[in-house]
Write a protein that holds these residues in place. Structure first.
Motif, PDB file in Angstrom:
ATOM      1  N   SER A 102       0.865  -1.177   0.000  1.00  0.00           N
ATOM      2  CA  SER A 102       0.000   0.000   0.000  1.00  0.00           C
ATOM      3  C   SER A 102       0.899   1.223   0.000  1.00  0.00           C
ATOM      4  O   SER A 102       1.709   1.388   0.905  1.00  0.00           O
ATOM      5  N   ALA A 103       0.783   2.041  -1.029  1.00  0.00           N
ATOM      6  CA  ALA A 103       1.599   3.256  -1.075  1.00  0.00           C
ATOM      7  C   ALA A 103       0.846   4.349  -1.814  1.00  0.00           C
ATOM      8  O   ALA A 103       0.224   4.101  -2.842  1.00  0.00           O
ATOM      9  N   ARG A 104       0.924   5.535  -1.236  1.00  0.00           N
ATOM     10  CA  ARG A 104       0.394   6.738  -1.875  1.00  0.00           C
ATOM     11  C   ARG A 104       1.589   7.630  -2.162  1.00  0.00           C
ATOM     12  O   ARG A 104       2.609   7.536  -1.483  1.00  0.00           O
ATOM     13  N   PHE A 105       1.466   8.499  -3.143  1.00  0.00           N
ATOM     14  CA  PHE A 105       2.595   9.310  -3.577  1.00  0.00           C
ATOM     15  C   PHE A 105       2.251  10.790  -3.552  1.00  0.00           C
ATOM     16  O   PHE A 105       1.184  11.197  -4.000  1.00  0.00           O
ATOM     17  N   VAL A 106       3.179  11.581  -3.019  1.00  0.00           N
ATOM     18  CA  VAL A 106       3.115  13.034  -3.100  1.00  0.00           C
ATOM     19  C   VAL A 106       4.251  13.418  -4.035  1.00  0.00           C
ATOM     20  O   VAL A 106       5.428  13.236  -3.708  1.00  0.00           O
ATOM     21  N   SER A 107       3.905  13.909  -5.214  1.00  0.00           N
ATOM     22  CA  SER A 107       4.885  14.240  -6.242  1.00  0.00           C
ATOM     23  C   SER A 107       5.170  15.736  -6.191  1.00  0.00           C
ATOM     24  O   SER A 107       4.280  16.557  -6.431  1.00  0.00           O
ATOM     25  N   LEU A 108       6.420  16.073  -5.874  1.00  0.00           N
ATOM     26  CA  LEU A 108       6.834  17.474  -5.812  1.00  0.00           C
ATOM     27  C   LEU A 108       7.430  17.846  -7.164  1.00  0.00           C
ATOM     28  O   LEU A 108       8.403  17.243  -7.611  1.00  0.00           O
ATOM     29  N   GLU A 109       6.830  18.850  -7.801  1.00  0.00           N
ATOM     30  CA  GLU A 109       7.184  19.204  -9.165  1.00  0.00           C
ATOM     31  C   GLU A 109       7.373  20.709  -9.293  1.00  0.00           C
ATOM     32  O   GLU A 109       6.737  21.479  -8.581  1.00  0.00           O
ATOM     33  N   GLY A 110       8.258  21.083 -10.191  1.00  0.00           N
ATOM     34  CA  GLY A 110       8.497  22.503 -10.424  1.00  0.00           C
ATOM     35  C   GLY A 110       9.187  22.717 -11.749  1.00  0.00           C
ATOM     36  O   GLY A 110       9.540  21.760 -12.445  1.00  0.00           O
ATOM     37  N   THR A 111       9.415  23.959 -12.055  1.00  0.00           N
ATOM     38  CA  THR A 111      10.098  24.274 -13.307  1.00  0.00           C
ATOM     39  C   THR A 111      11.562  23.879 -13.193  1.00  0.00           C
ATOM     40  O   THR A 111      12.139  23.854 -12.099  1.00  0.00           O
TER      41      THR A 111
END
Length: 179
Positions: A102-111
């Motif tokens: 069981s895994a959830r993901f928080v994706s940190l994205e930027g320019t």
């Protein structure tokens, strides 16, 4: 929020070098009172040397590292466990889900410009600005079926932590802050 009201399972804070994975993951873990795993600590010394020299890792080199991340997370005695791990490709995230259950993901994205600025300001870390181009080329952003929250790193660490916790607990996050 207390650990007793925490989400179960594993939460992976992901993104390229310089997006703030470790900081945000530590903040989330501190906020909800749970364990934190830093994937960077689990790289083999040869892999660290290779990345320090500006060369990204191959899929074959990443596999034992991802297995070590899973082993460390599974060894924790309670849940949830917050993991800071690049998890750049879907196949890496699939491996994490398969191993962790069981895994959830928080994706940190930027320019690229913002990430480069952060990497150039960073000291004493093996992942330098020389890795950014290869990491961006490798990155496969999470798709709608992956149970992932995509956030724009232009927001403050406090805001990113607040949004992550809100999503983990109620699934509610304003579209204004999404990547």
């Amino acid at each position: 929020m207390t650990a007793s009201s925490s989400p179960s399972g594993f939460v992976v804070v992901m993104g390229t070098a310089g997006t703030g994975k470790s900081e945000i993951a530590r903040r989330i873990a501190g906020r909800i009172g749970c364990r934190f795993v830093e994937a960077d600590e689990l790289h083999a010394p040869e892999a660290v040397a290779q990345m320090r020299d500006g060369f990204g890792l191959t899929d074959e080199q990443r596999r034992p590292w991802l297995d070590a991340v899973c082993d460390r997370a599974l060894a924790q005695d309670d849940r949830p466990v917050i993991i800071a791990c690049s998890a750049l490709k879907r196949s890496y995230r699939d491996l994490l889900r398969a191993r962790l259950g069981s895994a959830r993901f928080v994706s940190l994205e930027g320019t690229a410009a913002l990430i480069l600025e952060r990497l150039q300001a960073r000291r004493d870390h093996f992942a330098t600005a020389s890795l950014l181009a290869s990491q961006l080329a490798t990155l496969e952003t999470p798709q709608p079926d992956e149970d992932a929250l995509r956030l724009d790193i232009a927001s403050s660490p406090e805001t990113l932590t607040d949004l992550s916790c809100a999503w983990l607990f109620d699934g509610a996050v304003s579209a204004r802050h999404r990547a």
